[in-house]
Design a protein around this motif. Sequence first.
Motif, short mmCIF file in Angstrom:
data_model
loop_
_atom_site.label_atom_id
_atom_site.label_comp_id
_atom_site.label_asym_id
_atom_site.label_seq_id
_atom_site.Cartn_x
_atom_site.Cartn_y
_atom_site.Cartn_z
N VAL A 139 0.83 -1.20 0.00
CA VAL A 139 0.00 0.00 0.00
C VAL A 139 0.87 1.25 0.00
O VAL A 139 0.56 2.23 -0.68
N GLU A 194 1.98 1.92 -3.48
CA GLU A 194 0.85 2.37 -4.29
C GLU A 194 0.51 3.82 -4.00
O GLU A 194 0.25 4.60 -4.92
N GLU A 203 3.06 6.11 -5.54
CA GLU A 203 2.86 6.23 -6.99
C GLU A 203 1.73 7.22 -7.31
O GLU A 203 1.87 8.08 -8.17
N ARG A 207 -7.07 1.23 -10.87
CA ARG A 207 -6.51 -0.13 -10.81
C ARG A 207 -7.07 -0.85 -9.61
O ARG A 207 -7.13 -0.31 -8.52
N ARG A 233 -6.59 -4.03 -7.03
CA ARG A 233 -5.60 -5.01 -6.57
C ARG A 233 -6.17 -6.40 -6.70
O ARG A 233 -7.35 -6.62 -6.48
#
Length: 60
Positions: free
Chosen positions: A24, A27, A30, A55, A57
């Motif tokens: 996480v 992510e 990003e 997106r 997961r």
Amino acid sequence: MTSHPPAADHLPVYDGLVRERGDVVAEVREVAEQALDEARRGLAGHPVSSPGPRRERAAG
């Protein structure tokens, strides 16, 4: 006797959570970098694209 915390490169609880739930932190990093890039482009007067599909997961 006191116990020493694990080395920064070996965090078994965190490693287990990453395997179980995904990274996480990476992510979020990003997404934050993308938001900063879009903000910079927008402030510079360049068109900012609309966000793409989110997106998902993979369930693990």
